[in-house]
Motif scaffolding. Sequence first.
Motif, PDB file in Angstrom:
ATOM      1  N   LYS A  45      27.067 -16.464  34.179  1.00 42.82           N
ATOM      2  CA  LYS A  45      28.374 -15.978  33.354  1.00 42.82           C
ATOM      3  C   LYS A  45      27.851 -15.289  32.365  1.00 42.82           C
ATOM      4  N   SER A  46      26.842 -15.601  31.381  1.00 46.76           N
ATOM      5  CA  SER A  46      26.467 -14.987  30.404  1.00 46.76           C
ATOM      6  C   SER A  46      25.806 -13.643  30.141  1.00 46.76           C
ATOM      7  N   THR A  47      25.065 -13.596  31.730  1.00 48.09           N
ATOM      8  CA  THR A  47      24.292 -12.365  32.207  1.00 48.09           C
ATOM      9  C   THR A  47      25.521 -11.496  32.241  1.00 48.09           C
ATOM     10  N   PHE A 105      29.972 -13.693  21.687  1.00 46.78           N
ATOM     11  CA  PHE A 105      28.778 -14.326  22.037  1.00 46.78           C
ATOM     12  C   PHE A 105      28.762 -15.896  22.045  1.00 46.78           C
ATOM     13  N   GLN A 106      28.050 -16.342  23.163  1.00 45.52           N
ATOM     14  CA  GLN A 106      28.052 -17.736  23.279  1.00 45.52           C
ATOM     15  C   GLN A 106      27.109 -18.354  22.028  1.00 45.52           C
ATOM     16  N   TYR A 107      26.169 -17.661  21.604  1.00 41.58           N
ATOM     17  CA  TYR A 107      25.284 -17.901  20.436  1.00 41.58           C
ATOM     18  C   TYR A 107      25.388 -16.815  19.536  1.00 41.58           C
ATOM     19  N   ASP A 219      32.346 -15.544  25.494  1.00 44.51           N
ATOM     20  CA  ASP A 219      31.662 -16.332  26.315  1.00 44.51           C
ATOM     21  C   ASP A 219      31.611 -17.743  25.560  1.00 44.51           C
ATOM     22  N   GLU A 220      32.069 -18.557  26.425  1.00 41.97           N
ATOM     23  CA  GLU A 220      31.933 -20.084  25.930  1.00 41.97           C
ATOM     24  C   GLU A 220      32.406 -20.283  24.404  1.00 41.97           C
ATOM     25  N   ILE A 221      33.482 -19.475  24.357  1.00 41.95           N
ATOM     26  CA  ILE A 221      34.098 -19.440  22.813  1.00 41.95           C
ATOM     27  C   ILE A 221      34.625 -20.983  22.451  1.00 41.95           C
TER      28      ILE A 221
HETATM   29 MG   LIG Z   1      25.895 -19.112  29.474  1.00 39.21          MG
END
Ligand SMILES: [Mg+2]
Lengths: 302, 407
Positions: A45-47, A105-107, A219-221
């Motif tokens: 997913k993040s990719t 961003f997730q991070y 992404d995974e907010i």
């Molecule tokens: Mg991820």
Amino acid sequence: MAQLEIKNLHAKVNEDGGEEILNGVDLVVNSGEIHALMGPNGSGKSTTAKVIAGHPAYEVTDGQVLIHLDDEEFGDEEVPEELQTWELLDLEPNERAALGVFLGFQYPAEIEGVTMVNFLRTALNAKLEEREELFEGDESEDDEDDEAGYETSPMEGAADEGEIGVAEFQQLLKEKMEQLDMDEAFAQRYLNAGFSGGEKKQNEVLQAAILEPSVAVLDEIDSGLDIDRLQDVATGINALRDEQGAGILQITHYQRILDYVEPDHVHIMLDGEVVMSGDADLSVKLEEKGYDWVREEVYGTA
Amino acid sequence: MSKQVHRTLSESQVTAISEELNEPDWLRELRLDALQSLDELEFPDVIQTPGRTWTDLSKLDFEALVDPEGALEQKERVAPEGVEVLSFAEALEAHESLVREHFGSVVDPQENYLTALQTALFTTGTVIYVPEGVEAQAATIRTTMAGQSLFNYTLIIAEQSSSVTILERQETADEGDFDERYYSGIVELVAGENSYVQYGSLQDLTENTYNYGLKRADTDTYATANWIDCNVGSRLTKTSVETVLSGEASESQIVGAFYGHDDQHFDVDARVWHENEHTTADLVTRGVIDDEARSVYEGVQDVGRDAWNTSSYQRENTLMLSDESEADASPKLIINNHDTEASHSATVGQVDAEDLFYMKSRGVDEHLAKNMLVSGFFVPVLEEIEVEELREDLNGRIQDRLAQRTA
Ligand SMILES: [Mg+2]
Ligand SMILES: Nc1ncnc2c1ncn2[C@@H]1O[C@H](COP(=O)(O)OP(=O)(O)O)[C@@H](O)[C@H]1O
């Protein structure tokens, strides 16, 4: 109306013998729609999100990422057809942003010494300027103007006013922060530096609100948020769609945020492919039955 | 060997400088002794890494660089109320015994070849005298070098319970008709009991100038001596900023900033000696190098045997903006008394790729993103600077450099 179209996207880690992560992702997100992309850890997913935005750690080996823009995007201006569709994979990350793609961003990175207000105003002006350049083609005169723009201080942004001036921007920022229930003091803090996990996520939504993307990939907010902040963030995401007409591709692990941000479409990713799509009910089913059920449905094994 | 510059220097030249300045006998003798000692003295220590001497001062052609008769300059001195900011001649006239007591007391004129050369040949300098109990705003000195070489001496005497901030700038009028030039500066800071001094320096010499600097403070009981050392100019700089924490409960902060481009070379040292109990030191240096520039940093925290209950911190970060630039950094901690809370670290690296991607993904192009990251990188240093003028000047020079970046 704008549309983000991901076609048969294959990507690997950008090094010799790098792992293949995406094995043919297909997704279409129209502005005004909310899509949830779910999947177990490590499914890609993040990719997917990072490849859309142009992260240098990945090499695209096949497929396309297109953005289609409509006449309405440009107000009264006539935009020739050949400038209405762009292959994002050929563009720099900042050019993709200029065309209306936003990645939350997730991070998020922590950037010491650069204040939120300065960064966001710089980003907004850079986006407007880049956009003009993309649509006006290669008028070299413009390019020289840009070079000159860099010679002024990015520090406090005093000299390089840009299209949106300091005062106007501060007003805009203040409104958006209020909407997200963020303390005004955040504006003067350094970008994400020392922010809690939740503050960082809130800040990502704030940035989307300021930059007004056509499509926001988040992404995974929702990870790591307490319930109050989850609601603030959800309000922010809904506003992106309802007030700005953005399309949302919301990557998430959990059903929880979907109670507040109701998706029009739900997609499930496994091993670098979107293997199942449906409406909001799909996420509820997934919550009940788990990914093994998906595996069984798709591969016929658990 | 270039060291033989002193073969071409004569006693009569040194005597002439001293007489021109109307100096008392003791100072003339000190100069002549320094001249005499050149034969035996070594160059200051420089960092060696395997197979490499980063800054080989002995390779410099001092004979060509130094012209004892070519010491032209312009000087500006601004004295805040209560503080005397004097030329050496004025100081010798008004406070001879004070100058005699402290001159050479912190930096031994014969410490190394370059300090001795400076003592023999200095033609200009400033004495800053802050009498007991005086609390003063910024004293400023601007030295603009206009000749082939210049030796500049600064002596700061802060008496008991006094407080002052000082800004000293070194510049060159223009490149001049010189292929190469030499600037040398020594700063001695005598921090009296319970005094507070922040001394900031901005070195912005033209890039055909070789530069040697040694700044050292000696702190009495409860004194604070803080340094801000900024290096932007010069072709090559060898500089050391140091504090000897002699007095109980005395403190020192040494903040460094440098930004090298083209083929500039910076050799920057920060050193502190904890010689007494309850002393505190904080060393913070940040540097950027671009193009083919090189930098080498050495930081030393020396905790002496009698230094009980001390705190000593050191951090250094060098940011390389090009693949051709080179940097080395070595933080050293020498502990002879374990009753200390100490840390030391140094990093050398490029702009963080994730930071860059994050900013680009928001619409900022790579060039501008890097410039913002560099500006931000210097912020912790800028935040330590109390004198607004220095903060603005340094930031201005950083922005000038960023505007010149092509990559
Ligand atoms: Mg991820
Ligand atoms: N830069 C990278 N280098 C090596 N492996 C990576 C890299 N990025 C992702 N991967 C691998 O690709 C897979 C998918 O990762 P990711 O897209 O982060 O998954 P998700 O976000 O769905 O949890 C994981 O196995 C991960 O370890």
